[in-house]
Design a protein around this motif. Structure first.
Motif, PDB file in Angstrom:
ATOM      1  N   GLY A  75       4.892  64.013  54.331  1.00  0.00           N
ATOM      2  CA  GLY A  75       3.788  64.178  55.281  1.00  0.00           C
ATOM      3  C   GLY A  75       3.038  62.881  55.531  1.00  0.00           C
ATOM      4  O   GLY A  75       3.259  61.872  54.853  1.00  0.00           O
ATOM      5  N   ALA A  76       2.132  62.952  56.498  1.00  0.00           N
ATOM      6  CA  ALA A  76       1.270  61.794  56.743  1.00  0.00           C
ATOM      7  C   ALA A  76       0.468  61.491  55.481  1.00  0.00           C
ATOM      8  O   ALA A  76       0.148  60.328  55.192  1.00  0.00           O
ATOM      9  N   PHE A  80      -0.932  57.855  53.015  1.00  0.00           N
ATOM     10  CA  PHE A  80      -2.235  57.403  52.505  1.00  0.00           C
ATOM     11  C   PHE A  80      -2.012  56.566  51.236  1.00  0.00           C
ATOM     12  O   PHE A  80      -2.803  55.669  50.941  1.00  0.00           O
ATOM     13  N   PHE A 102      -9.282  63.164  57.536  1.00  0.00           N
ATOM     14  CA  PHE A 102      -8.026  62.532  57.118  1.00  0.00           C
ATOM     15  C   PHE A 102      -8.255  61.050  56.834  1.00  0.00           C
ATOM     16  O   PHE A 102      -7.667  60.491  55.913  1.00  0.00           O
ATOM     17  N   THR A 148      -7.691  55.850  61.902  1.00  0.00           N
ATOM     18  CA  THR A 148      -7.059  57.112  62.295  1.00  0.00           C
ATOM     19  C   THR A 148      -7.191  57.188  63.811  1.00  0.00           C
ATOM     20  O   THR A 148      -8.291  57.371  64.331  1.00  0.00           O
ATOM     21  N   ASN A 150      -6.494  59.238  66.115  1.00  0.00           N
ATOM     22  CA  ASN A 150      -7.036  60.467  66.693  1.00  0.00           C
ATOM     23  C   ASN A 150      -7.445  61.392  65.554  1.00  0.00           C
ATOM     24  O   ASN A 150      -6.624  61.709  64.700  1.00  0.00           O
ATOM     25  N   THR A 152      -8.027  64.620  64.308  1.00  0.00           N
ATOM     26  CA  THR A 152      -7.549  65.952  64.662  1.00  0.00           C
ATOM     27  C   THR A 152      -8.608  67.035  64.470  1.00  0.00           C
ATOM     28  O   THR A 152      -8.688  67.986  65.246  1.00  0.00           O
ATOM     29  N   ASP A 172      -2.943  55.714  61.610  1.00  0.00           N
ATOM     30  CA  ASP A 172      -2.442  57.087  61.491  1.00  0.00           C
ATOM     31  C   ASP A 172      -2.498  57.715  62.887  1.00  0.00           C
ATOM     32  O   ASP A 172      -3.580  58.005  63.394  1.00  0.00           O
ATOM     33  N   SER A 175      -1.767  62.871  65.279  1.00  0.00           N
ATOM     34  CA  SER A 175      -2.040  63.891  66.290  1.00  0.00           C
ATOM     35  C   SER A 175      -2.087  63.342  67.716  1.00  0.00           C
ATOM     36  O   SER A 175      -2.509  64.051  68.625  1.00  0.00           O
ATOM     37  N   GLN A 195       4.839  67.245  62.701  1.00  0.00           N
ATOM     38  CA  GLN A 195       4.582  68.647  63.065  1.00  0.00           C
ATOM     39  C   GLN A 195       3.502  68.848  64.114  1.00  0.00           C
ATOM     40  O   GLN A 195       3.197  69.978  64.474  1.00  0.00           O
TER      41      GLN A 195
HETATM   42  C1  LIG Z   1      -2.361  66.544  60.097  1.00  0.00           C
HETATM   43  C2  LIG Z   1      -2.829  65.180  59.819  1.00  0.00           C
HETATM   44  C3  LIG Z   1      -2.588  64.550  58.581  1.00  0.00           C
HETATM   45  C4  LIG Z   1      -1.918  65.254  57.440  1.00  0.00           C
HETATM   46  O1  LIG Z   1      -0.594  65.430  57.711  1.00  0.00           O
HETATM   47  P1  LIG Z   1       0.422  66.038  56.631  1.00  0.00           P
HETATM   48  O2  LIG Z   1       1.723  65.807  57.305  1.00  0.00           O
HETATM   49  O3  LIG Z   1       0.045  67.483  56.487  1.00  0.00           O
HETATM   50  O4  LIG Z   1       0.259  65.285  55.377  1.00  0.00           O
HETATM   51  C5  LIG Z   1      -3.021  63.263  58.416  1.00  0.00           C
HETATM   52  N1  LIG Z   1      -3.651  62.600  59.402  1.00  0.00           N
HETATM   53  C6  LIG Z   1      -3.918  63.166  60.588  1.00  0.00           C
HETATM   54  C7  LIG Z   1      -4.630  62.387  61.638  1.00  0.00           C
HETATM   55  C8  LIG Z   1      -3.520  64.477  60.835  1.00  0.00           C
HETATM   56  O5  LIG Z   1      -3.772  65.052  62.011  1.00  0.00           O
END
Ligand SMILES: *Cc1c(COP(=O)(O)O)cnc(C)c1O
Length: 362
Positions: A75-76, A80, A102, A148, A150, A152, A172, A175, A195
């Protein structure tokens, strides 16, 4: 039940043609005699899938040759941790723009590894706006500035990128990647979970400048968490998230068929505009994010109280629009309107808001 308009922030709605293609391929992929899920990742057909996915992404984002594209897991959120471990020495100064939840999580992970400093902290204003960042606010010995792109949860976005001086920029884009155009050359590293706007959970895309890749890392860093290893092995040091990469490849092709990211950005701007225009005039619904920092992907708004919020969410759900409820930390509502949300879905939502508001006056 018919297919609904899904306003979820992620996992989110996929383009129907992508799902239908996956359905056609599911049991027997392109005459391979098995599905993508059952295929060896070392096989010829799979190599073609991952190569095509990468090549398509490079085209639609115009990724320069000096950048590596990695297909990773975790995942994102794992980025981190991977970002500081790969880009900073242990204890080195790193800079973070804390503009949302995030962003804050990224900052907390950054602190585990280095001397992470928050150059701005938007918490005082409830993360409803993006504070100005100027180069003089960023320690010039920082390994990077992390932003970041955007937010979310709050529905805010960096409409202009901060000037960092000589400090590398890490972003990041989970979104908003593929939702609007970005000049990749402005960044040293971009990452995004798939996703939201690229496919399904299980895949994280990392776009990193090749000169940031090195084997000269702290020996404590696990092999799986080294960008250089993943780059050298074509994202296949181990079994990659095969099906998620295949799905992302289909989404990348779909983006290209829509006319590319620029064409989608136009539609996304129009979609968001429909909602914001209504919100700005409404007596019942109120936008959360400051006008200048509004996201075109996640539109956040509130109603006067919890009962009205619940009533509106019920009404929208009855009309086939789901996952409008806002993140628990903001409350209210959030409409995530990524690439796969057609304009008809947004029009239907605005109509629902109008009808709800009219009902309040009766
Ligand atoms: C959803 C999201 C995350 C977390 O993503 P995962 O794939 O669930 O770890 C991190 N940063 C942003 C900006 C997000 O929208």
């Amino acid at each position: 039940m018919e297919r609904v308009y899904n306003f979820s922030a992620g996992p989110s709605q996929l383009p129907l043609p992508v799902l239908e293609q996956a359905q056609r391929d599911l049991v027997n992929y392109s005459g391979a005699g098995c599905s993508v899920m059952e295929m060896s990742h070392r096989s010829k057909p799979y190599q073609a899938i991952i190569d095509t996915a990468q090549a398509t992404l490079r085209r639609i984002m115009q990724i320069p040759d000096e950048y590596e594209v990695l297909f990773l897991q975790g995942g994102a959120s794992l980025q981190f941790s991977m970002v500081p471990m790969n880009l900073a020495k242990r204890g080195q100064t790193t800079a973070y723009a804390v503009t949302g939840q995030f962003a804050k999580k990224a900052f907390e992970e950054g602190k585990r590894w280095g001397n992470a400093v928050a150059v701005v902290n938007g918490k005082e204003n409830g993360f409803t706006r993006i504070p100005d960042i100027t180069a003089d606010m960023i320690p010039q010995d920082a390994a990077y500035l992390h932003i970041t792109g955007n937010n979310t949860i709050y529905g805010t976005t960096f409409n202009t990128l901060p000037e960092t001086g000589n400090v590398p920029l890490v972003c990041d884009l989970s979104s908003v990647i593929l939702g609007k155009e970005f000049d990749v050359s402005k960044f040293d590293l971009i990452y995004a979970g798939a996703q939201k706007n690229m496919g399904i959970a299980g895949l994280t895309v990392v776009i990193v400048k090749k000169d940031k890749l090195t084997d000269d890392l702290d020996p404590i860093i696990p092999t799986m968490l080294r960008y250089k290893v993943m780059a050298d092995k074509g994202s296949m040091y181990n079994t990659p998230p095969c099906f998620a990469i295949y799905m992302a490849g289909l989404v990348f092709q779909w983006v290209e068929q829509q006319g590319g990211v620029a064409a989608l950005e136009k539609i996304n701007t129009k979609k968001a505009g429909l909602l914001y225009d209504y919100l700005d005039d409404s007596k019942v619904f109120h936008p959360v994010a400051d006008k200048k920092d509004r996201s075109i992907m996640n539109v956040t708004f509130t109603l006067p109280d919890d009962d009205m919020t619940a009533a509106f969410i019920r009404m929208a759900t009855e009309r086939g629009m789901i996952n409008i409820k806002g993140h628990r930390s903001v409350g209210g509502c959030r409409a995530s309107i990524y690439n796969a949300m057609p304009i008809e879905g947004v029009e239907k939502l605005v109509q629902c808001m109008k009808d709800f508001e009219a009902g309040q006056r009766d």
